[in-house]
Design a protein around this motif. Structure first.
Motif, PDB file in Angstrom:
ATOM      1  N   GLY A 230      12.282  19.407  29.215  1.00  0.00           N
ATOM      2  CA  GLY A 230      11.478  19.342  30.057  1.00  0.00           C
ATOM      3  C   GLY A 230      11.355  19.637  31.572  1.00  0.00           C
ATOM      4  N   PRO A 231      12.330  18.983  32.215  1.00  0.00           N
ATOM      5  CA  PRO A 231      13.033  17.637  31.850  1.00  0.00           C
ATOM      6  C   PRO A 231      11.576  16.678  31.962  1.00  0.00           C
ATOM      7  CG  PRO A 231      13.431  18.119  34.209  1.00  0.00           C
ATOM      8  CD  PRO A 231      12.553  19.223  33.537  1.00  0.00           C
ATOM      9  N   LEU A 232      12.104  15.296  31.188  1.00  0.00           N
ATOM     10  CA  LEU A 232      11.211  14.387  31.301  1.00  0.00           C
ATOM     11  C   LEU A 232      11.337  13.316  32.289  1.00  0.00           C
ATOM     12  CD1 LEU A 232       9.384  12.749  28.015  1.00  0.00           C
ATOM     13  CD2 LEU A 232       9.796  11.234  29.978  1.00  0.00           C
ATOM     14  N   PRO A 233      10.415  13.034  33.389  1.00  0.00           N
ATOM     15  CA  PRO A 233      10.935  12.016  34.335  1.00  0.00           C
ATOM     16  C   PRO A 233      10.621  10.779  33.901  1.00  0.00           C
ATOM     17  CG  PRO A 233       9.280  13.748  35.052  1.00  0.00           C
ATOM     18  CD  PRO A 233       9.323  13.878  33.508  1.00  0.00           C
ATOM     19  N   GLU A 234      11.554  10.006  34.566  1.00  0.00           N
ATOM     20  CA  GLU A 234      11.607   8.413  34.403  1.00  0.00           C
ATOM     21  C   GLU A 234      10.284   7.845  34.713  1.00  0.00           C
ATOM     22  OE1 GLU A 234      14.942   6.204  36.021  1.00  0.00           O
ATOM     23  OE2 GLU A 234      16.335   7.989  35.223  1.00  0.00           O
ATOM     24  N   GLY A 235       9.855   6.932  34.004  1.00  0.00           N
ATOM     25  CA  GLY A 235       8.811   6.064  34.382  1.00  0.00           C
ATOM     26  C   GLY A 235       7.448   6.882  34.072  1.00  0.00           C
ATOM     27  N   SER A 236       7.516   8.041  33.314  1.00  0.00           N
ATOM     28  CA  SER A 236       6.403   8.876  32.992  1.00  0.00           C
ATOM     29  C   SER A 236       5.370   7.936  32.239  1.00  0.00           C
ATOM     30  CB  SER A 236       6.692   9.889  32.174  1.00  0.00           C
ATOM     31  OG  SER A 236       7.575  10.934  33.139  1.00  0.00           O
ATOM     32  N   ARG A 237       4.042   8.225  32.298  1.00  0.00           N
ATOM     33  CA  ARG A 237       3.017   7.978  31.399  1.00  0.00           C
ATOM     34  C   ARG A 237       3.109   8.937  30.245  1.00  0.00           C
ATOM     35  NH1 ARG A 237      -2.300   5.501  31.001  1.00  0.00           N
ATOM     36  NH2 ARG A 237      -2.714   5.162  28.929  1.00  0.00           N
ATOM     37  N   VAL A 238       3.304   8.708  28.951  1.00  0.00           N
ATOM     38  CA  VAL A 238       3.463   9.780  27.904  1.00  0.00           C
ATOM     39  C   VAL A 238       2.203   9.728  26.790  1.00  0.00           C
ATOM     40  CG1 VAL A 238       5.022  10.761  26.133  1.00  0.00           C
ATOM     41  CG2 VAL A 238       5.896   9.723  28.493  1.00  0.00           C
ATOM     42  N   LEU A 239       1.938  10.611  26.425  1.00  0.00           N
ATOM     43  CA  LEU A 239       1.040  10.457  25.189  1.00  0.00           C
ATOM     44  C   LEU A 239       1.768  11.159  24.114  1.00  0.00           C
ATOM     45  CD1 LEU A 239      -1.545  10.212  23.398  1.00  0.00           C
ATOM     46  CD2 LEU A 239      -2.008  12.632  24.061  1.00  0.00           C
ATOM     47  N   ASP A 240       2.368  10.301  23.186  1.00  0.00           N
ATOM     48  CA  ASP A 240       3.112  10.982  22.033  1.00  0.00           C
ATOM     49  C   ASP A 240       2.015  11.270  20.810  1.00  0.00           C
ATOM     50  OD1 ASP A 240       4.748  11.366  19.763  1.00  0.00           O
ATOM     51  OD2 ASP A 240       6.041   9.545  20.155  1.00  0.00           O
ATOM     52  N   ALA A 241       1.777  12.567  20.796  1.00  0.00           N
ATOM     53  CA  ALA A 241       0.703  13.086  19.932  1.00  0.00           C
ATOM     54  C   ALA A 241       1.419  13.477  18.365  1.00  0.00           C
ATOM     55  CB  ALA A 241       0.256  14.197  20.677  1.00  0.00           C
ATOM     56  N   GLY A 242       0.997  12.472  17.711  1.00  0.00           N
ATOM     57  CA  GLY A 242       1.656  12.546  16.190  1.00  0.00           C
ATOM     58  C   GLY A 242       2.854  11.818  16.122  1.00  0.00           C
ATOM     59  N   CYS A 243       2.702  10.446  16.458  1.00  0.00           N
ATOM     60  CA  CYS A 243       3.873   9.581  16.958  1.00  0.00           C
ATOM     61  C   CYS A 243       4.687   9.309  15.665  1.00  0.00           C
ATOM     62  CB  CYS A 243       3.485   8.517  17.593  1.00  0.00           C
ATOM     63  SG  CYS A 243       2.482   7.313  16.745  1.00  0.00           S
ATOM     64  N   GLY A 244       4.320   9.419  14.406  1.00  0.00           N
ATOM     65  CA  GLY A 244       4.797   9.103  13.307  1.00  0.00           C
ATOM     66  C   GLY A 244       5.325   7.653  13.319  1.00  0.00           C
ATOM     67  N   ILE A 245       6.467   7.191  12.851  1.00  0.00           N
ATOM     68  CA  ILE A 245       6.755   5.543  12.784  1.00  0.00           C
ATOM     69  C   ILE A 245       7.084   5.195  14.077  1.00  0.00           C
ATOM     70  CG2 ILE A 245       7.085   5.604  10.477  1.00  0.00           C
ATOM     71  CD1 ILE A 245       9.880   5.611  10.967  1.00  0.00           C
ATOM     72  N   GLY A 246       7.000   5.990  15.217  1.00  0.00           N
ATOM     73  CA  GLY A 246       7.480   5.574  16.568  1.00  0.00           C
ATOM     74  C   GLY A 246       8.753   5.598  17.055  1.00  0.00           C
ATOM     75  N   ALA A 247       9.708   5.902  16.299  1.00  0.00           N
ATOM     76  CA  ALA A 247      11.093   6.153  16.812  1.00  0.00           C
ATOM     77  C   ALA A 247      11.185   6.839  18.125  1.00  0.00           C
ATOM     78  CB  ALA A 247      11.934   6.702  15.727  1.00  0.00           C
ATOM     79  N   SER A 248      10.689   7.966  18.329  1.00  0.00           N
ATOM     80  CA  SER A 248      10.763   8.754  19.848  1.00  0.00           C
ATOM     81  C   SER A 248       9.932   7.971  20.965  1.00  0.00           C
ATOM     82  CB  SER A 248       9.923   9.995  19.797  1.00  0.00           C
ATOM     83  OG  SER A 248      10.771  10.951  18.817  1.00  0.00           O
ATOM     84  N   ALA A 249       8.798   7.439  20.465  1.00  0.00           N
ATOM     85  CA  ALA A 249       8.154   6.518  21.693  1.00  0.00           C
ATOM     86  C   ALA A 249       9.150   5.385  21.950  1.00  0.00           C
ATOM     87  CB  ALA A 249       6.862   6.041  20.831  1.00  0.00           C
ATOM     88  N   VAL A 250       9.633   4.662  21.136  1.00  0.00           N
ATOM     89  CA  VAL A 250      10.630   3.604  21.701  1.00  0.00           C
ATOM     90  C   VAL A 250      11.780   4.335  22.241  1.00  0.00           C
ATOM     91  CG1 VAL A 250      12.173   1.892  20.513  1.00  0.00           C
ATOM     92  CG2 VAL A 250       9.933   2.201  19.307  1.00  0.00           C
ATOM     93  N   HIS A 251      12.334   5.313  21.729  1.00  0.00           N
ATOM     94  CA  HIS A 251      13.448   5.846  22.616  1.00  0.00           C
ATOM     95  C   HIS A 251      13.074   6.216  23.987  1.00  0.00           C
ATOM     96  CE1 HIS A 251      17.361   7.816  22.506  1.00  0.00           C
ATOM     97  NE2 HIS A 251      17.041   8.668  23.280  1.00  0.00           N
ATOM     98  N   LEU A 252      11.841   6.744  24.142  1.00  0.00           N
ATOM     99  CA  LEU A 252      11.288   7.225  25.666  1.00  0.00           C
ATOM    100  C   LEU A 252      11.435   5.859  26.359  1.00  0.00           C
ATOM    101  CD1 LEU A 252       8.906   9.974  24.749  1.00  0.00           C
ATOM    102  CD2 LEU A 252      11.343  10.261  25.451  1.00  0.00           C
ATOM    103  N   ALA A 253      10.815   5.002  25.907  1.00  0.00           N
ATOM    104  CA  ALA A 253      10.361   3.718  26.646  1.00  0.00           C
ATOM    105  C   ALA A 253      11.871   3.077  26.911  1.00  0.00           C
ATOM    106  CB  ALA A 253       9.688   2.792  25.914  1.00  0.00           C
TER     107      ALA A 253
END
Length: 292
Positions: free
Chosen positions: A66-89
């Motif tokens: 990305g890079p993906l900045p810290e503290g970003s508001r993220v839309l995880d489009a097609g999040c599956g079972i949430g593993a990536s969302a949890v990791h980003l958080a």
């Protein structure tokens, strides 16, 4: 003959098939693949970290791309079972909205967020990524990890990503890709079988994703082909599935629990390995920015 680069399913049929597929097989996916149900990333000339570590590495590599900045508001489009969302958080303190059309995935994602201690930074909703209800300019980042291949209208999906991004916001996509748009009849049949068994709409060559993003007005577009880095996913997955396929008692136990679709599921792994071995299936990443 139908092109391998065109949608295999009518959209209502695709949505119904995706719901049935993931709602019915989610436990088996997680048993075989682990919590990150996506490709792994093996860095060149580095020791093999193991399949699960490689899957986490792919998330980290996409974050860095990305890079993906810290503290970003993220839309995880097609999040599956949430593993990536949890990791980003957890890793970056992101606030993540995960969306999917599978109710069972939502249930599992919420449980994973609770286990990971990030329920205050994650939300999971039953929403179609092509037609969200978010206001324009809501998110700093749209994250689409192996969900773009499910979308029946790639341009409409990217347009929705552009709409919900803030000016200057970043789109990050990792997706299955076709080698090019000149597949042979045999290659087209192979891709069609993969679409059927994995319940995928269709895939495109990486350069077509770039062209779509450019045509929609995204700027700062970068792409990269990670096929060589993710290839081992299917070598290892074939080894995992082989003992299951070779034991009739296990197969029929799965059939009784999950239905006849289990045969397609088990057959899909060697098909994907064949597609990578033949260079028909590729794996690409894309980064793009909504203009200021």
């Amino acid at each position: 003959m139908t092109s391998a680069l065109q949608p295999r399913w009518a959209t209502p049929d695709l949505h119904a098939a995706i719901k049935d597929h993931y709602d019915g097989l989610i436990e088996l996916y997680e048993d075989l693949w682990g919590e990150h149900i996506h490709h792994g990333y093996w860095a060149k000339d580095e020791p093999d970290p193991g399949r699960h570590a490689a899957q986490v590495r792919l998330v980290e590599e996409l974050m860095s791309f990305g890079p993906l900045p810290e503290g970003s508001r993220v839309l995880d489009a097609g999040c599956g079972i949430g593993a990536s969302a949890v990791h980003l958080a957890q890793r970056l303190g992101c606030r993540v909205d995960g969306i999917t059309i599978s109710a069972e995935q939502i249930t599992r994602a919420e449980a994973k967020a609770a286990e990971g201690g990030v329920t205050d930074r994650t939300t999971f909703r039953l929403v179609d990524a092509l037609h969200t209800d978010y206001a324009d300019g809501t998110f700093d980042v749209v994250w689409a990890l192996e969900s773009c291949e499910l979308m029946p209208d790639k341009r409409a999906f990217l347009a929705e990503c552009l709409r919900v991004l803030k000016p200057g916001g970043t789109l990050l996509v990792a997706t299955w890709c076709a080698r090019d748009d000149s597949l042979t009849a045999d290659e087209t049949r192979l891709m069609g079988r993969i679409y059927r068994d994995f319940v995928v709409s269709h895939v495109l060559p990486l350069d077509q994703y770039r062209d779509l993003a450019d045509g929609l007005g995204f700027t700062g577009i970068r792409t990269d082909d990670w096929s060589e880095r993710v290839w081992d996913t299917w070598k290892l997955s074939s080894d995992i599935v082989k003992p299951v396929v070779r034991d009739p008692s296990v197969v029929w136990k799965l059939v009784r629990a999950k239905g006849m679709d289990i045969f397609r599921f088990l057959n899909s792994v060697p098909l994907m390995k064949q597609a990578y071995d033949r260079g028909v299936m590729r794996y690409g990443v894309l980064r793009a920015t909504r203009p200021l």
